[in-house]
Design an enzyme around this catalytic site. Structure first.
Site, short mmCIF file in Angstrom:
data_model
loop_
_atom_site.label_atom_id
_atom_site.label_comp_id
_atom_site.label_asym_id
_atom_site.label_seq_id
_atom_site.Cartn_x
_atom_site.Cartn_y
_atom_site.Cartn_z
CD GLU A 29 6.85 11.24 -2.61
OE1 GLU A 29 6.09 12.04 -2.27
OE2 GLU A 29 7.63 10.50 -2.68
CD GLU A 41 4.94 3.50 6.62
OE1 GLU A 41 3.08 3.79 6.71
OE2 GLU A 41 4.89 4.26 6.02
CE LYS A 95 8.06 11.15 3.61
NZ LYS A 95 7.30 10.94 4.87
CE LYS A 99 -2.66 11.50 10.36
NZ LYS A 99 -2.64 10.45 11.35
CG HIS A 115 3.03 -21.00 -13.64
ND1 HIS A 115 3.64 -22.04 -14.63
CD2 HIS A 115 2.19 -20.88 -13.56
CE1 HIS A 115 2.13 -22.67 -14.40
NE2 HIS A 115 0.91 -22.28 -13.62
N GLY A 143 -2.80 6.35 8.68
CA GLY A 143 -2.14 6.65 6.74
C GLY A 143 -2.62 5.24 6.79
NE ARG A 144 1.94 2.16 9.64
CZ ARG A 144 2.31 2.81 10.21
NH1 ARG A 144 2.43 4.18 8.93
NH2 ARG A 144 2.62 2.88 11.26
O1 F6P Z 1 6.44 8.30 4.18
C1 F6P Z 1 5.11 7.48 4.26
C2 F6P Z 1 4.26 8.08 4.73
O2 F6P Z 1 4.15 9.07 5.74
C3 F6P Z 1 3.03 7.06 4.36
O3 F6P Z 1 2.82 7.09 6.24
C4 F6P Z 1 1.82 7.23 3.93
O4 F6P Z 1 0.86 6.63 4.24
C5 F6P Z 1 2.76 8.11 2.76
O5 F6P Z 1 3.85 9.02 3.11
C6 F6P Z 1 2.05 9.08 2.62
O6 F6P Z 1 1.05 10.42 3.32
P1 F6P Z 1 0.16 12.16 3.41
O7 F6P Z 1 -0.85 10.86 3.25
O8 F6P Z 1 0.13 12.79 4.27
O9 F6P Z 1 0.72 12.37 2.33
#
Ligand code: F6P
Length: 539
Positions: free
Chosen positions: A208, A349, A502, A202, A380, A263-264
């Site tokens: 990452e 979240e 972060k 987003k 199990h 995002g979620r």
């Molecule tokens: O760090 C949490 C977060 O902001 C989530 O809310 C989000 O889904 C995820 O990181 C990824 O964010 P982006 O889509 O901006 O890479």
């Protein structure tokens, strides 16, 4: 713990009255001769059914919980969200995931949403048919979705769930972790000439995702893809298209989402491109239709028959009155393997917060810890604790009545286990029953084979795992989260709690790479960890 709403104090009193009552007795013919309990507490909506009867609830409990929902303004919060009002005040945004699956022409942003979906469908069809090729003319056989959190968990969960609808020519992969092992294990055995990378973020700034995207680009180039042909292998999905273009993705390969999609809550948007490529635009529409079915149910059903409201309020009952710390989701479906991790982000979240909308802090519990594993595997592993441990963990069992595979004799075994677990958790085994089983020779076994019972469960019933029923199931949990947020008076659409880590992560990363004189001061624990890592990394 307090909450000023009148129904809250009424529920406190009610809790004291029924806390020691037993589900087993409520089901017993003496108290329920007809019997009606299962029927009275089973509700349907959006094509799903939920049996709430094995919960520690009576008619009076539900009445009070629904009253609490009314007093908390659930309907007003729901309507404001659907209308596109700013329901995420700390970021000044609407939360319009429901608009992404709306069919009404007057729904917010309708034309814009349809246009972007048409663009996605055209692209997905081209990739699926083989018309879209890699730079050497080979068809795409591997789609690698690079994203994290909401840009990963939803698409990954849905693609896995609907694998039976997937185009056999294409394999979907999901890479999220900044641990290079995640990307490396994915790409080491696939052919770059047949690979399409979808970079989903987003913000398009997430550490990452950007790290994985850069390594992926290097991998293509290293394997001979000319820089000017990368457009055949890279598309981006973002609410920040300028940043995507800056990264080097061709403008026409950028699919847009918008700041009003959290995002979620975003798998319904272009974030679902990997889903659409896997199952096709028609099935993607079915997924949206299922979510829309649940949206309609949530908007139109009276609160006392409204599945998201009942699921959410029964969750509140355990969290705030019984003091349950966690709740378990146990899908008796291998296809729903990733549903628990998807729900972890959705629930924790969204509602793992203590600041209320007016800036004061809640002095009552908010989000429960969400966890889970598919059945029967969990039986199990950790079910021992659920049956005889000292903590009560409410459970959502999810049963899919018709299998999507041809191994017919497995399914009755799977369903039998699901239903037997909820029965066992509810009934328990009394001392008297345990004595009979232990017999006169082994009285010392009695405490070990007694089960307290009275452990609450809900069973959600899905006729068959289709794109439509899955859409409804996901939307059910999305709305459940809103219902709980309304009662807790918190904003479920922001996530400030992820920021501090972060910020500090950047400082520590710089310290891991810096010349030793430049390493910043940290507490003694962090400093020692950094020193160990610097030695291992040979800095
Ligand atoms: O760090 C949490 C977060 O902001 C989530 O809310 C989000 O889904 C995820 O990181 C990824 O964010 P982006 O889509 O901006 O890479």
């Amino acid at each position: 713990m307090t909450n000023p709403l009148p129904a809250w104090s009424a529920l406190r009193t009610h809790y004291e009255q029924i806390r020691d009552e037993k589900l087993r007795d409520w089901f017993a013919p003496a108290n329920d001769p007809a019997p009606t309990r299962a029927e009275r507490f089973t509700y349907a909506g959006g094509g799903l059914a939920a049996d709430f009867s094995k919960n520690r609830i009576t008619d009076a409990t539900l009445k009070l919980l629904v009253q609490l929902a009314h007093e908390a303004g659930v309907e007003a919060r729901r309507d404001a969200m659907f209308k596109g009002e700013v329901v995420n005040p700390t970021e000044g945004r609407a939360a319009l995931h429901t608009a992404l699956r709306a069919t009404e022409a007057n729904a917010p942003f309708h034309a814009q949403i349809l246009a972007e979906r048409a663009k996605m469908a055209k692209f997905a069809d081209a990739v699926r048919s083989g018309a879209w090729t890699g730079y050497t003319g080979k068809r795409i056989r591997h789609v690698v979705n690079i994203g994290i959190g909401g840009s990963d968990l939803g698409p990954k969960m849905v693609v896995h769930a609907l694998q039976h609808l997937e185009l056999p020519e294409i394999t979907s992969h999901f890479v999220s972790n900044v641990d290079g092992a995640d990307l490396w294990r994915t790409i080491e055995n696939i052919d770059p000439e047949e690979t399409l990378a979808i970079i989903v973020s987003k913000t398009f700034t997430t550490l990452e995702t950007m790290t994985n995207a850069r390594s992926m680009r290097d991998w293509f180039v290293k394997h001979g893809c000319p820089e000017n042909a990368l457009a055949k292998h890279f598309v981006g999905v973002s609410a920040n298209p300028a940043e995507v273009v800056k990264f080097g993705i061709a403008k026409e390969n950028v699919f847009e989402m918008w700041d009003w999609v959290g995002g979620r809550y975003s798998l319904w948007s272009a974030v679902g491109l990997s889903i659409m490529i896997a199952i096709g635009p028609q099935q993607f529409d079915e997924l949206l239709a299922g979510a829309h079915d649940m949206d309609k149910h949530f908007r139109e059903a009276p609160l006392e028959k409204n599945l998201p409201v009942l699921l959410g309020m029964i969750g509140i009952w355990y969290r705030n009155f019984f003091g349950s710390q966690s709740y378990l989701v146990a899908p008796y479906s291998e296809a729903l393997h990733y549903l628990p991790s998807y729900l972890q982000q959705l629930e924790m979240e969204s509602n793992g917060k203590s600041a209320r909308l007016d800036g004061t802090f809640a002095d009552y519990a908010t989000s429960a810890i969400t966890w889970g594993e598919p059945g029967t595997n969990g039986q199990h592993a950790f079910f021992q604790m659920l049956h005889q441990g000292t903590t009560i963990v409410p459970i959502d069992f999810i049963a899919v009545l018709t299998p999507e595979h041809p191994l017919a004799d497995h399914h009755p075994k799977l369903l039998a286990n699901c239903f037997a677990q909820s029965e066992a958790l509810m009934l328990g085994r009394t001392e008297e029953e345990a004595r009979k089983i232990a017999g006169p020779d082994k009285p010392e076994l009695v405490p070990h084979i007694m089960f307290p019972g009275n452990r609450p469960t809900t069973t959600l019933l899905v006729e068959a795992l289709t794109a439509r029923s899955l859409g409804a199931l996901i939307a059910l949990y999305e709305h459940k989260v809103l219902v709980q947020a309304s009662v807790w008076d918190i904003n479920p659409f922001d996530q400030w709690g992820v920021e501090l880590g972060k910020v500090l992560g950047k400082v520590v990363e710089a310290d891991l790479n810096a010349a030793s004189a430049d390493v910043k001061a940290h507490d003694s624990s962090t400093a020692a960890l950094i020193a160990r890592a610097r030695a291992a990394l040979k800095r």
